[in-house]
Each structure stands twice: as structure tokens, then as C-alpha cells.
Design an enzyme around this catalytic site. Structure first.
Site, short mmCIF file in Angstrom:
data_model
loop_
_atom_site.label_atom_id
_atom_site.label_comp_id
_atom_site.label_asym_id
_atom_site.label_seq_id
_atom_site.Cartn_x
_atom_site.Cartn_y
_atom_site.Cartn_z
CG ASP A 1 48.20 -63.79 -67.50
OD1 ASP A 1 47.14 -63.08 -66.94
OD2 ASP A 1 48.94 -63.55 -68.22
CG PHE A 2 47.97 -71.36 -64.81
CD1 PHE A 2 48.31 -72.03 -66.04
CD2 PHE A 2 47.82 -72.21 -63.43
CE1 PHE A 2 48.43 -73.52 -66.20
CE2 PHE A 2 47.91 -73.71 -63.73
CZ PHE A 2 48.15 -74.23 -64.86
CD GLU A 3 44.05 -68.22 -60.30
OE1 GLU A 3 43.02 -68.56 -59.34
OE2 GLU A 3 44.65 -67.32 -60.29
CD GLU B 1 59.31 -62.71 -82.33
OE1 GLU B 1 58.73 -62.00 -81.98
OE2 GLU B 1 59.62 -62.51 -83.34
CE LYS C 1 51.86 -64.54 -74.47
NZ LYS C 1 51.52 -62.98 -74.06
CG ASP D 1 53.13 -59.97 -68.41
OD1 ASP D 1 52.25 -59.78 -68.94
OD2 ASP D 1 53.15 -60.79 -67.41
NE ARG E 1 45.02 -56.92 -77.25
CZ ARG E 1 45.80 -57.76 -78.01
NH1 ARG E 1 45.92 -58.39 -79.16
NH2 ARG E 1 47.03 -58.26 -77.31
CE1 TYR F 1 53.89 -57.99 -80.67
CE2 TYR F 1 55.38 -57.57 -78.84
CZ TYR F 1 54.14 -57.70 -79.55
OH TYR F 1 53.09 -57.57 -78.65
CE LYS G 1 56.04 -62.92 -83.30
NZ LYS G 1 56.32 -61.50 -83.09
CE LYS H 1 50.18 -66.54 -70.96
NZ LYS H 1 48.74 -66.01 -70.96
CB CYS I 1 39.05 -51.07 -36.24
SG CYS I 1 40.86 -50.66 -36.37
CB CYS J 1 40.49 -48.46 -32.44
SG CYS J 1 39.58 -48.03 -33.92
CB CYS K 1 39.72 -48.28 -39.37
SG CYS K 1 39.38 -47.36 -37.55
CB CYS L 1 42.37 -45.95 -35.34
SG CYS L 1 42.86 -47.68 -35.61
S1 IVH Z 1 53.15 -61.44 -82.06
C1 IVH Z 1 48.96 -61.30 -84.46
N1 IVH Z 1 55.20 -61.46 -80.44
O1 IVH Z 1 51.19 -61.22 -76.26
C2 IVH Z 1 49.67 -61.53 -83.18
N2 IVH Z 1 53.18 -60.96 -79.62
O2 IVH Z 1 49.29 -63.17 -75.66
C3 IVH Z 1 50.93 -61.01 -83.06
N3 IVH Z 1 53.28 -60.38 -77.00
O3 IVH Z 1 48.72 -60.00 -78.35
C4 IVH Z 1 51.37 -60.94 -81.81
N4 IVH Z 1 55.33 -60.43 -76.84
O4 IVH Z 1 50.46 -58.33 -77.16
C5 IVH Z 1 53.80 -61.17 -80.55
N5 IVH Z 1 57.20 -61.52 -79.42
C6 IVH Z 1 55.86 -61.35 -79.26
C7 IVH Z 1 55.02 -60.78 -78.20
C8 IVH Z 1 53.68 -60.62 -78.39
C9 IVH Z 1 54.41 -60.30 -76.42
C10 IVH Z 1 51.80 -60.24 -76.45
C11 IVH Z 1 50.97 -59.54 -77.87
C12 IVH Z 1 49.99 -60.44 -78.09
C13 IVH Z 1 49.83 -61.26 -76.81
C14 IVH Z 1 49.30 -62.51 -76.87
#
Ligand code: IVH
Length: 688
Positions: A37-39, A116, A118, A120, A139, A232, A295, A319, A413, A416, A431, A437
Site C-alpha cells: 500500500d505504501f508503494e 477509529e 482503520k 484492513d 464498493r 462504521y 472523522k 496510515k 529445474c 532435476c 518443473c 524430479c
Molecule cells: S469511513 C466516505 N471508517 O478504509 C468514507 N473507513 O482507505 C467513509 N476503512 O473506504 C469511510 N476502517 O473501506 C471509514 N473506521 C473506518 C474504516 C474505514 C477501514 C476503509 C474503508 C475506506 C478505506 C479508505
């Protein structure tokens, strides 16, 4: 960033767009990302930066302007009532203060945040109408999603029906609630073990496993994957709540799963404290998180702030950078598995990472090596994340030694010498010499003797020894080694020979479904072997089945059917089965040998954890012989957690949380003792 010429910027933008679209597809459609994700975020930030600098080059079709799409062919697509957006994200605390400043500019009133975790996993949008689950959409591309309702109803955490709490907030006639479907680590590890058993490629991380499982065509298989859910984001036309937190608490009171880890913060400083605390604490969670979401809590302020093209202005994600270590790459081994797949494995200068010392890391396949442009002697970044095996995510080019050689992916291989073939669908090299083998032959024996298969007393070292002394080549050879030969081998004594021969003798009573699994047919794991064995009843029937007949077995798809067909038409395999049959192995379902001991556990689902007076595998078989069912993880539908010595602390915690009874081996023995009336006993045990 140095100022680029317009032409150079246009070229770079085109390249970044192409790259990001490829990674979007890998992530959302194939559930098999090739970069972290970072890259990905770095590429996205670079593109955003260039588009800001050269607005005439920013187009509507840019990946900065739309969310990636997970749409799959097999599901009906339904338009989202409210677009399903993503979140802005940052890896810098500095930018969180900027987020706070932007809100401060928009309002004079005080406001609060909801902080909150996040989660994964993969995003889901549930619609409830008249208190009942109407629909579940992924989505998708943000404007329309796949209708996965038939799968989602099999996730125990998601209620089909809501209940109005006495004195609580009324349930709106219709509303949407969004959240994340995720796979806890325990279920993820179990699934990957099963996949490895079947010779399939394991999922890279719990998020891909969750997304892949949600799109399965077979809802029953999906149900066995141990998915969980957290919600959420509550949305409805006339929102009756004043704050986001009130809405989520109301949803909880109706029976919906929400996070117990969210906190209100009255200032950005308090939000920072939450972030700091969870940066370490999150490592103890039984599921994957990749950051913190902040939020604005007040819904009127949320409405005032509104949205950009892609994300809300009232929320953002901080993140966590995945923990990584930098270490030199010493060499690369090319390992041949029992199915012939060749995996490059990096040998590293040992380095500490998240509590363990990492010496080896997977490089997956040749494509991955090319993408990283990895050289021997390079300093490489290693990450663990949710994955079991650490992986190399990047190369530190500034540290590349002069003349560092490019590794050479073998054309033949390594074991072998047979030319490798490339399976383009799985981007893997194989292989094809499965008959001769050595690594593949040894791998087949290791699988054949394993506990879940024939349970023969022989470890990897014994298989190696028997093989290198020329005593085993084909599976039946195991049964025909003269005992004198064994006695002459290094380390063998009278007693060990006897024990080995006893276990061979005992293996002749192993039921057909396990013998079938032991044969190591590609893609046929324990569960599939059970289904196939009970459907066809005998090896002869199975080996003579047509593709259509095979496809009639529940849970068998085209890939599995083809694997069985190919295996069966091979003359060598047919001869091998004939030899094993003559030795006395079971190739037919023997109804009486199902060893039905009693019905005392009929309708009970038991999770087994820890050590007992017999092996865990034997314990599971015993439970099944008493009519019970064994599953891998504790959930709402578990009857008991049977805990032996050193039972898993996560399982115990989960059982306590869900109010599931924990029973000991002694309790279990009483429960299944002859003459026990199951119902009375079950009552009795409800007081343990
Ligand atoms: S709120 C309008 N809350 O992270 C967007 N998202 O990288 C509302 N995610 O699209 C999203 N934990 O799929 C929200 N506590 C959390 C979350 C969360 C994971 C996911 C979600 C979002 C994505 C963004």
C-alpha cells in the site's frame, strides 16, 4: 520535487496512470497486489503532485479522480444510492494538523472527532429496510457495486434482522450502513494452510483473502472462511442523529456489529494521543489494521464540509507505515514444491523485525523479481505486515554495490535439470518432470506420511534418508522396504523399525477419503477429498468419472475436475493405485469403517485447541465419530471450545467474549462415555 518540463511531466503522468491502473486491477479485481500500500500511495501522491503542478494535464480519467473497481462478472451490479467513496490518507502527522486547520477555517463552532481503527478488509454497503437486510453491495467502482447479498448472509456477525432496543433509538424505515468485511488472522492462517495443502498459492494477506472470499461463487464455501464484519458509516435520507457517534451507538443497539475501539476526541491533540497509543497496541489485535481514521463527529459540520471528487473533506486516514527492515540480500534459492512450482526465496543477512529475526523472505515469482529489479548484494526492505512469510517490498538503490550481479531465474529445474514451463495464469514456473524430479518425489512422500494423510511415523529427515538410500521412489515402495534394510540405516534400532512398521500397518485402516487426500492430487485438499470420496464411494468410480460427473460434486470446480481427470488418465498413477490396493489400503468408502461411535455430539460444533492425551488430529476424528463437527475458529455457532494444555489464548479470549463454554478433555470423555444420553449431557454441560 525538481520542476519538470511540461513534456517530461506529460510523459511521467502517462506512465504513472498506466502503472496505477495495473495496480488497481491487481488489487481490486485479482485480489493479488504486487506492491505494498505504501508503494502504491507514493505513486498516487507523485501523480497528484504533478497534476497540481500542471492542471492542463489533469484529466477526468486519471486514477486520482476515481476509486479502483472490484467489479466481477459473476455478480449482478447495482447502482449505489449514495456514491461509495474512498478516504484521503496520509503517512504524516503534520498533514493531520493541516486537516484540522482546514476544518477550523470552515467553522466558528467547536467540534469533536471520532477516532477509529482503520480495519484492513474489503468495503461493504448494507441496506436495511423495515428492520431486515435487503441488500449487500461491494464498493465496485464507487457508483455501482456487486450484489453479494447471498454471500453476506453467511457471515455470522451480520444480522438479517434488527431488533429495537427498549427505550433506544427507533430503527429508520430504510437506511444504509457501511463497513468492512475482514478476515481475522486465525482464520487467515487456517485458510492459507489449507491452500498450501492443496498445492495452491496462499493469499498474500488477510485483506486479499477477505475480498477473494466475498466474491466466491459457492456461498457454503464462503461461509467456512471465518469472515467477520465491522460497520462504521451510517447513511439515511433524513438522518435523525446529531453526531456520527450517536448513529453508530444506535446501530449497535439494533444488533449491528460496530467497533469497540472507537473514541471521541475533543481536539486534534487528543486524536494524536489515540494514534500514538494504537500504533503499538494494534499489534496485539487478532485482526489487521492499517491505520487510524479521524472523522468530524458533528453531522451538520460534515454536511457543510462536503466531498471532493473522491473522498469526504470531513474525514481522513492516518496510515501506519508497515514495519520494515533494511538488510543485504545474500543469495536466492529456487525451491521446488511437491507440485513442481518453483519459488524464489531470498537468503538475507539476519535482521530483527517485529519481534523475530528474519533470515529468509519470499520473492513469489520471476515477475516480482523483475519488478523489483533486484540484484544480488542489494540492500532490500523486508516487511511482515499481515503475511506469514516476510516479503521483500523494495530495493534501496542508493546502497547498490558496484557490479552487483542480476540473479538468474533458472531455465531448468534446480533439482532435476528439466526445462521449466511457465503457467501464465499463476505467473509461476513449474518443473514438468513430476515422475522423476527428486524434490517432487520427496515432497509427495512427506505429504503422504503426514498426520492428516496416512499418519505414518516418518519425518522429513526419514523421507530424505529413505530416498537417498534408493529405498523409495513410488508411494507403494514405503510398504515393501525389507526391515533388515531399515536396521542397517544410520540411527535406526530394533524399536524404531518396529514403530515404523506398526504405523505402516495402522495406515491400512485409514479411511478412503484420507487415502485420496494422501495421494497429493493437485488442488485436492482435505475437504475436497472428503466430498469426492463420499460422492463416488470408490477410487474406481472416481478414476472413471467424466468431467460432467466430477462437476456434480458440491464444491468441485473446473480446475479441480481437470486436475482429477489428468491425474487419473496417467497410466503410472493407475498402476500405483493398483499396487496400493494390493497392499491393503482402503480405496472404497466403508460405511461401517466410518467408526460411528455414538450420536452424543450430534448437532454440536467443536473447536479443538491445545495438546491432549491423543494427537489433535485423532481428537478431531473422535469428535466426528461421535457425530460432532469440527471447525477451526470460535464463532457464534460454536458449541464448545475443547481446550487442552497450552490452548490458544486468542481462542480462549474469543470464547469468553462470545460466552462459548470451554471444556477440558475430561469433560469431553464424560460427555462421550457410552450410555450417555446426549440431550441430558448437553444440559449438564451447560453449567460447566
Ligand atoms: S469511513 C466516505 N471508517 O478504509 C468514507 N473507513 O482507505 C467513509 N476503512 O473506504 C469511510 N476502517 O473501506 C471509514 N473506521 C473506518 C474504516 C474505514 C477501514 C476503509 C474503508 C475506506 C478505506 C479508505
Amino acid at each position: 520535487m525538481a520542476k519538470k518540463s511540461h513534456k517530461a511531466a506529460a510523459e511521467r503522468i502517462a506512465l504513472l496512470k498506466r502503472e496505477l491502473e495495473v495496480h488497481n486491477r491487481n488489487y481490486y479485481v485479482l485480489n493479488a497486489p504486487t506492491i505494498s500500500d505504501f508503494e502504491y500511495d507514493l505513486l498516487m501522491q507523485e501523480l497528484q503532485g504533478l497534476e497540481a503542478m500542471f492542471p492542463d494535464l489533469a484529466t477526468q480519467d486519471s486514477p486520482t479522480q476515481h476509486v479502483g473497481s472490484d467489479l466481477a462478472q459473476a455478480f449482478e451490479q447495482v447502482a449505489h444510492k449514495y456514491p461509495m467513496m474512498s478516504l484521503g490518507n496520509t503517512y504524516s502527522l503534520e498533514e493531520l494538523y493541516e486537516f484540522n486547520d482546514r476544518i477550523a477555517k470552515a467553522t466558528e463552532q467547536p467540534w469533536s472527532f471520532s477516532c477509529e481503527l482503520k480495519f484492513d478488509g474489503t468495503a461493504i454497503c448494507l441496506t436495511y429496510r423495515d428492520g431486515k437486510l435487503l441488500r449487500a453491495l461491494t464498493r465496485g467502482d464507487g457508483t455501482k457495486g456487486d450484489d453479494v447479498t447471498r454471500n453476506v448472509v453467511n457471515i455470522p456477525a451480520i444480522p438479517r434482522e434488527l431488533h429495537q432496543a427498549p427505550g433506544g433509538a427507533p430503527i429508520p424505515q430504510e437506511f444504509e450502513i457501511r463497513g468492512e468485511i475482514y478476515m481475522p488472522f486465525e482464520a487467515f492462517e487456517r485458510l492459507n494452510e489449507e491452500r498450501a495443502d492443496r498445492g495452491e498459492i496462499p493469499f498474500a494477506n488477510p485483506r486479499n483473502a477477505a475480498a477473494g472470499s466475498l466474491k466466491l461463487q459457492n456461498p457454503e464455501e464462503m461461509a467456512s472462511r471465518g469472515l467477520d464484519c465491522v460497520l462504521y458509516h451510517f447513511i439515511t435520507d433524513d438522518n435523525p442523529f446529531r453526531t456520527h457517534i450517536e448513529a453508530i451507538e444506535a446501530a449497535h443497539s439494533w444488533g449491528l456489529p460496530v467497533s469497540q475501539f472507537s473514541r471521541r476526541a475533543d481536539s486534534i491533540e487528543e486524536a494524536m494521543e489515540y494514534i500514538k497509543a494504537w500504533d503499538t497496541k494494534r499489534k496485539e489485535l487478532p485482526f489487521a489494521t492499517d491505520g487510524i481514521v479521524i472523522k468530524v463527529n458533528e453531522l451538520d459540520l460534515q454536511r457543510q464540509l462536503g466531498f471532493t471528487a473522491k473522498s469526504p473533506r470531513w474525514a481522513t486516514a492516518y496510515k501506519f507505515k508497515p514495519e520494515s527492515a533494511l538488510t543485504p540480500l545474500l543469495s536466492i534459492d529456487y525451491q521446488v514444491g511437491r507440485t513442481g512450482a518453483v519459488t524464489p526465496v531470498a537468503n538475507l543477512e539476519p535482521v530483527p523485525l517485529s519481534g523475530t529475526i528474519v533470515k529468509r523472505a519470499s520473492l513469489h515469482n520471476k515477475d516480482q523479481m523483475d519488478l523489483l529489479d533486484i540484484h544480488i548484494g542489494d540492500w532490500v526492505y523486508v516487511e511482515k505486515g499481515g503475511e506469514i512469510i516476510p516479503k521483500i517490498t523494495a530495493v534501496e538503490l542508493s546502497k547498490r554495490p558496484e557490479n552487483a550481479p542480476l540473479p538468474h531465474f533458472p531455465e531448468v529445474c534446480p533439482d532435476c535439470g528439466t526445462p521449466l514451463v511457465r503457467d501464465s495464469e499463476q505467473a509461476r514456473h513449474y518443473c514438468p518432470n513430476s515422475d522423476n524430479c527428486p524434490e517432487q518425489i520427496k515432497g509427495r512422500f512427506i505429504h503422504f506420511v503426514s498426520r492428516k494423510a496416512m499418519d505414518i511415523l516418518a519425518g522429513d529427515a526419514t523421507v530424505e534418508q529413505l530416498y537417498s538410500n534408493g529405498l523409495i521412489r513410488e508411494l507403494p515402495d514405503l510398504y515393501t522396504i525389507p526391515p533388515m534394510m531399515l536396521l542397517n540405516l544410520e540411527g535406526w534400532q530394533q524399536k524404531s523399525v518396529e514403530n515404523f512398521l506398526d504405523s505402516l500397518e495402522k495406515s491400512k485402516t485409514v479411511p478412503f477419503e484420507r487415502v485420496l487426500y494422501a495421494l497429493g492430487i493437485r488442488h485436492i485438499g482435505e475437504t475436497t477429498a472428503k466430498a469426492v470420496a463420499s460422492h463416488f464411494g470408490s477410487m474406481d468410480a472416481l478414476m472413471n468419472a467424466s468431467r460432467e460427473e466430477l462437476l456434480q460434486v458440491p464444491d468441485i470446480g473446473g480446475i479441480m475436475a481437470d486436475a482429477i481427470l489428468e491425474w487419473s488418465k496417467n497410466e503410472k498413477h493407475r498402476n500405483m493405485v493398483a499396487r496400493l490396493k494390493a497392499i491393503g489400503l482402503r480405496f472404497e468408502i466403508d460405511e461401517s469403517s466410518r467408526q460411528k461411535l455414538s450420536d452424543s455430539l450430534e448437532g454440536c460444533t467443536v473447536v479443538v485447541s491445545g495438546n491432549f492425551s491423543i494427537s489433535r488430529e485423532e481428537m478431531k476424528r473422535l469428535i466426528e465419530a461421535h457425530g460432532g463437527k469440527c471447525t477451526g475458529s470460535v464463532s457464534g455457532s460454536t458449541t464448545w471450545l475443547l481446550a487442552g494444555e497450552k490452548a490458544g489464548p486468542e481462542k480462549l479470549k474469543k470464547a469468553e467474549k462470545l460466552g462459548i463454554k470451554v471444556i477440558s478433555e475430561d469433560d469431553f470423555r464424560r460427555l462421550t462415555a457410552p450410555g450417555t444420553e446426549s440431550e441430558t449431557e448437553k444440559d449438564l454441560f451447560s453449567n460447566i
